[in-house]
Design an enzyme around this catalytic site. Structure first.
Site, PDB file in Angstrom:
ATOM      1  N   HIS A   1      12.242  61.665   9.255  1.00  0.00           N
ATOM      2  CA  HIS A   1      11.416  61.641  10.463  1.00  0.00           C
ATOM      3  C   HIS A   1       9.951  61.347  10.233  1.00  0.00           C
ATOM      4  O   HIS A   1       9.166  61.342  11.192  1.00  0.00           O
ATOM      5  CB  HIS A   1      11.519  62.973  11.217  1.00  0.00           C
ATOM      6  CG  HIS A   1      12.861  63.233  11.810  1.00  0.00           C
ATOM      7  ND1 HIS A   1      13.187  62.903  13.109  1.00  0.00           N
ATOM      8  CD2 HIS A   1      13.970  63.761  11.274  1.00  0.00           C
ATOM      9  CE1 HIS A   1      14.450  63.242  13.338  1.00  0.00           C
ATOM     10  NE2 HIS A   1      14.943  63.766  12.237  1.00  0.00           N
TER      11      HIS A   1
ATOM     12  N   LYS B   1       0.796  66.435  22.908  1.00  0.00           N
ATOM     13  CA  LYS B   1       1.604  66.364  21.693  1.00  0.00           C
ATOM     14  C   LYS B   1       0.953  67.307  20.703  1.00  0.00           C
ATOM     15  O   LYS B   1      -0.134  67.840  20.983  1.00  0.00           O
ATOM     16  CB  LYS B   1       1.623  64.940  21.128  1.00  0.00           C
ATOM     17  CG  LYS B   1       0.210  64.315  21.009  1.00  0.00           C
ATOM     18  CD  LYS B   1       0.240  62.878  20.534  1.00  0.00           C
ATOM     19  CE  LYS B   1       0.682  61.887  21.589  1.00  0.00           C
ATOM     20  NZ  LYS B   1       1.672  60.914  21.157  1.00  0.00           N
TER      21      LYS B   1
ATOM     22  N   THR C   1       8.406  60.488  20.954  1.00  0.00           N
ATOM     23  CA  THR C   1       9.414  60.590  21.997  1.00  0.00           C
ATOM     24  C   THR C   1       8.763  60.925  23.340  1.00  0.00           C
ATOM     25  O   THR C   1       9.318  60.589  24.395  1.00  0.00           O
ATOM     26  CB  THR C   1      10.476  61.672  21.651  1.00  0.00           C
ATOM     27  OG1 THR C   1       9.802  62.837  21.176  1.00  0.00           O
ATOM     28  CG2 THR C   1      11.423  61.172  20.585  1.00  0.00           C
TER      29      THR C   1
HETATM   30  C1  KVN Z   1       8.270  67.938   9.692  1.00  0.00           C
HETATM   31  C2  KVN Z   1       8.231  69.237   9.213  1.00  0.00           C
HETATM   32  N1  KVN Z   1       8.497  64.698  12.912  1.00  0.00           N
HETATM   33  C3  KVN Z   1       8.479  66.340  11.578  1.00  0.00           C
HETATM   34  C4  KVN Z   1       8.454  67.692  11.050  1.00  0.00           C
HETATM   35  C5  KVN Z   1       8.378  70.307  10.088  1.00  0.00           C
HETATM   36  C6  KVN Z   1       8.572  70.070  11.425  1.00  0.00           C
HETATM   37  C7  KVN Z   1       8.607  68.767  11.910  1.00  0.00           C
HETATM   38  O1  KVN Z   1       9.860  63.619  14.494  1.00  0.00           O
HETATM   39  C8  KVN Z   1       9.993  62.996  15.765  1.00  0.00           C
HETATM   40  C9  KVN Z   1       9.254  61.674  15.772  1.00  0.00           C
HETATM   41  C10 KVN Z   1       7.798  61.880  15.379  1.00  0.00           C
HETATM   42  C11 KVN Z   1       7.721  62.647  14.053  1.00  0.00           C
HETATM   43  C12 KVN Z   1       8.511  63.921  14.167  1.00  0.00           C
HETATM   44  O2  KVN Z   1       6.366  62.942  13.758  1.00  0.00           O
HETATM   45  O3  KVN Z   1       7.155  60.614  15.256  1.00  0.00           O
HETATM   46  O4  KVN Z   1       9.335  61.107  17.064  1.00  0.00           O
HETATM   47  C13 KVN Z   1      11.478  62.826  16.060  1.00  0.00           C
HETATM   48  O5  KVN Z   1      12.048  61.866  15.225  1.00  0.00           O
HETATM   49  N2  KVN Z   1       8.475  66.018  12.863  1.00  0.00           N
HETATM   50  N3  KVN Z   1       8.495  65.230  10.854  1.00  0.00           N
HETATM   51  N4  KVN Z   1       8.511  64.198  11.710  1.00  0.00           N
END
Ligand code: KVN
Length: 840
Positions: free
Chosen positions: A382, A573, A681
């Site tokens: 992600h 956000k 999202t």
């Molecule tokens: C990493 C560590 N996302 C994380 C994350 C602990 C908690 C969360 O994921 C979303 C995407 C975003 C991205 C987010 O920043 O761009 O739309 C869903 O895919 N959260 N790492 N990435």
């Protein structure tokens, strides 16, 4: 492709159930039936009467009536899955950001109207009752909410997918703003009970920690390891129903809570320390106490690794138990019927745990166990941000999970042998591809373990997936190009349009009927209506009503008056430097300067709303919140500014707030530095609700632009390639000096105009903007951002054009349904057959 179970598996042998226990007439879905059931719970179960003033008990009674209706469908769905002997997918995630369940359950059961009506006949207002439900805030942001949208879509597509997560006692903290600063308050969301969950103590599991390993030979002379002298905790599952949209399907979200075993700590107990022995129960119960509030960054806490293993181990054992219940002790074909989707690296220890169970408990040999594991696991990445890449010190692993470390070493040894065979003598490459990062404190690279242990690795938007294979995972892509794929994120249109925007739902459904609620591509059919001035008028009216609703919230929570006629410009956000809330603030200061300078010909009045939580340890993000609040105070109090510009910071941004915000937004701010936002999202939720985007070529913005066309999107900023190329020569001081607008903005910031009473508090922000090493290149995109903002302001003044663009945005949002995303996961990764629930 999904294949027919009957070809592969003999029918299940089960004893005949006692049907006298379960024969019941189906529950009615009409207003009277719901009202009757409601009264029964209100009076008989909860013991309330007509004097009850609290809306809490009506909420509970309604939730219980709905739960009954879900329960029938839940049972029939699970029986259908068992009977079909179908393949299943398990979505493993440390986060599920579900929000409220009440409205969503009614929507998906198709009883919003009768339930509202039934309560109204009892003198109750549904909207008021629904306000009692706390958000299930078991997630940080996009990653957790994505998991929730995925579950909704899987149930709607009738896919046998089960979510596995953690039942945190405390979810995401509640954010309060005091004197412009963020305060974190605990979110004890279960205080008044949770009517949606069902405890299943009969399915509890034991999870081990600590101890050490021993090897021994069995009677066939084979070597085995065992993990002994462990301290165990119990994992108790709580199930919540996940209803599909009007299709009789109800899937399951199973959340694990930790509990102490019934055994005392024997050493302590025998030493006569009864109370100390009881105290040790605390350690077990701590594991699921709190969600770590870091988004896209890791903080390396031991308790977090314990949470990860706790989830992985309990879930693997649960699936294994289910296998044995349905199919007996032969585990050899496990991979044909099971798939685990890893939501980022957080649950990746599941790779080693499944190996451990297959080797040590099932006594398979390594090759067989590895074959099964590698055909069962799939990994979603992600983020590209280096600070979010999980690494755990080998020493921590050795102490906490010694048997799992042994297995990881063996996986790595065999993996590196494969690399060596492919590129003989290339020791550099072996070092680069190793799961273990050598150095002073050797670390386990969880992303590498995930890639090596999976048959599929995906990113979450086209650009992100390309950057993964060109950069971060390049070496692995060379080794196994076939593993890598893209799955662009989505959101569920049930919650994010039909549920949260009833005005637009009715308008759209009246025009093209309701098909779009379960098939969002149909929403294209409203595009021609962008040219129909009567339709535009009604569209505008719905937006205006939604803006009034948001203005009320902003008045309540921020004390700022938003005029619904003004352009609502929104950025909500997590607060993170890469998302560049700072760029937004610089633009606000620029607008303030223009008004003060009398440069207001052809002005578009604007209400700027910013909201989001900062990780409690992220000082710069917290400073940005303070800056937004201070700028808001100066702007809002200046009589010379008046209604031309309003600024507000909305405290405690969460799922339920977004349900009010996105239907009311005109301009959606998606302004991350190109290459940094994996997907986003929120951008999709805004678009679906008819907002126009001002955004960079980053994440899914690129695909949004592609769908909607550049006439209906305000594009600005450097591309990812330009960002990379500029980095070595980046000179923000020069950019500022050569841009009179930006110079004036910096003068105010540096002159303490927004920190009169706390001189110097924004110095680190100024320093970051002026640093040639600024990773987010805020100054580089300022000019282009201001021009795009000007274009947006001009466009807003032409109402017919703006409303038409708004309609075209909604009409173009078909791709961004998680129904599409889930179909792609299923076609390319899971291969599940869709299985309808049994008929009543
Ligand atoms: C990493 C560590 N996302 C994380 C994350 C602990 C908690 C969360 O994921 C979303 C995407 C975003 C991205 C987010 O920043 O761009 O739309 C869903 O895919 N959260 N790492 N990435």
């Amino acid at each position: 492709m999904p294949y027919n179970a009957a070809n592969y598996f003999t029918p299940l042998v089960r004893s005949k159930p006692n049907e006298r226990l379960t024969e019941l007439p189906a529950l009615g879905l009409d207003a009277d039936a719901i009202a009757e059931d409601f009264k029964h719970y209100f009076v008989h179960a909860l013991g309330r009467d007509g004097n009850c003033k609290s809306t809490h008990y009506p909420y509970k009674a309604l939730a219980m009536s709905l739960r009954n209706r879900l329960m029938e469908r839940w049972k029939r769905t699970q029986e259908a899955y068992d009977e079909a002997s179908c393949k299943r997918t398990y979505y493993l995630s440390l986060e599920f950001l579900m929000g409220r369940a009440l409205g969503n359950s009614m929507l998906n059961l198709g009883i919003t109207e009768p339930a509202t009506h039934g309560l109204y006949q009892l003198g109750l207002v549904l909207e008021e009752i629904a306000e009692c439900e706390p958000d299930a805030g078991l997630g940080n942001g996009g990653l957790g909410r994505l998991a929730a949208c995925f579950l909704d879509s899987c149930a709607t597509l009738q896919l046998p997918v089960k979510g596995y997560g953690i039942r945190y006692a405390y979810g995401m903290f509640r954010q309060e703003i005091e004197d412009g600063y963020q305060l974190e308050e605990p979110d004890h969301w279960l205080r008044d009970g949770n009517p949606w969950e069902m405890e299943r103590p009969e399915y509890k599991q034991r999870v081990s920690f600590g101890g050490h390993t021993e090897t021994h030979l069995d009677n066939q002379g084979r070597r085995h390891s065992s993990w002994v002298d462990t301290s165990d905790v119990l994992a108790v599952p709580y199930d919540s129903p996940i209803p599909g949209y009007r299709n009789g399907t109800v899937n399951t979200l199973r959340l694990w809570q930790s509990a102490a075993t019934d055994e005392f700590d024997l050493d302590e107990f025998n030493a006569g320390s009864y109370t100390e022995a009881v105290e040790s129960k605390n350690h077990a119960e701590n594991i699921t106490m709190v969600l770590y509030p870091n988004d896209a960054s890791e903080n390396g806490k031991e308790l977090r690794l314990k949470q990860q293993y706790f989830l992985a181990s309990a879930s693997m054992k649960d699936v294994m138990r289910e296998w044995k219940r349905l199919r007996g002790n032969d585990i050899s074909r496990f991979a044909e019927r099971n798939c685990f989707q890893l939501n980022d690296t957080h649950p990746t220890i599941a790779v080693a745990e499944l190996m451990r169970l297959l080797l040590d408990t099932e006594r398979l040999d390594w090759e067989q166990a590895w074959e099964i594991t590698r055909n069962t696991m799939a990994y979603t990445n992600h983020t590209l941000l280096p600070e979010a890449l999980e690494r755990w010190p080998v020493l921590l692993f050795e102490r906490l999970l010694p048997r799992l470390l042994e297995i990881i070493y063996e996986i790595n040894a065999r993996h590196l042998a494969e690399v060596a065979a492919r590129w003989p003598g290339d020791t550099n490459r072996q070092r680069r591809l190793s799961i273990i990062e050598e150095g002073d404190t050797p670390q386990v690279r969880m992303a590498y373990l995930a890639i090596v242990g999976s048959f599929s690795v995906n990113g979450v938007a086209e650009l992100h997936s390309r950057l993964l294979v060109e950069g971060l995972f390049r070496d692995f892509y060379e080794l196994w190009p076939e593993k890598f794929n893209n799955k662009t994120n989505g959101v569920t249109q049930r919650r994010w349009l039909a549920g949260c925007n009833p005005g637009l739902r009715e308008l759209i459904s009246e025009a093209i009927s309701e098909g779009w609620i379960s098939d969002l591509e149909q929403i294209r059919q409203i595009e021609p209506l962008a040219g129909d001035s009567a339709f535009r008028g009604r569209w505008h009216q719905v937006k205006l009503d939604n803006k009034r609703r948001l203005a009320t919230l902003v008045k309540q929570d921020c004390g700022v008056l938003f005029n619904p006629e003004a352009m609502f410009d929104v950025q909500v956000k997590r607060i993170h430097e890469y998302k560049r809330q700072l760029l937004n603030v610089l633009h606000v200061i620029h607008l303030y300067n223009r008004i003060k300078a009398g440069d207001t010909a052809e002005w578009t009045p604007r209400c700027v709303l910013i909201g989001g939580k900062a990780a409690p340890g992220y000082a710069q993000a917290k400073r940005i919140i303070k800056l937004v609040n201070n700028v808001a105070r100066v702007v809002n109090r200046d009589p010379a500014i008046g209604d031309l510009l309003k600024v507000a910071f909305l405290p405690n941004y969460r799922v339920t707030a977004m349900e009010i915000i996105c239907p009311a937004t005109d301009l959606s701010e998606q302004i991350s530095t190109a290459g940094k936002e994996a997907s986003g999202t929120g951008n999709m939720k805004f678009m679906m609700n008819g907002a126009l985007t001002i955004g960079t070529l980053d994440g899914a913005n690129i695909e949004i632009l592609e769908e909607v066309g550049d006439d209906h999107f305000f594009l600005f900023g450097l591309t990812e390639e330009e960002v990379v190329a500029l980095r070595p020569q980046y000179d923000p001081d020069r950019i500022i000096a050569e841009d009179s607008d930006l110079s004036r903005v910096m003068e105010l910031l540096e002159g303490g105009h927004f920190s009169q009473f706390e001189p110097g508090i924004f110095d680190p922000i100024v320093a970051a903007i002026r640093s040639p090493g600024d990773p987010w290149m805020v100054a580089a995109d300022f000019d282009s951002y201001v021009k795009a903002q000007q274009a947006a302001a001009a466009a807003y003044r032409d109402r017919a054009r703006w409303v038409s663009s708004s309609i075209i945005n909604t009409a173009s949002s078909g791709k961004f349904s998680t129904d599409r995303t889930m179909r792609e996961y299923n076609d390319d990764i899971w291969g599940l057959a869709s299985v309808p629930a049994l008929e009543p």
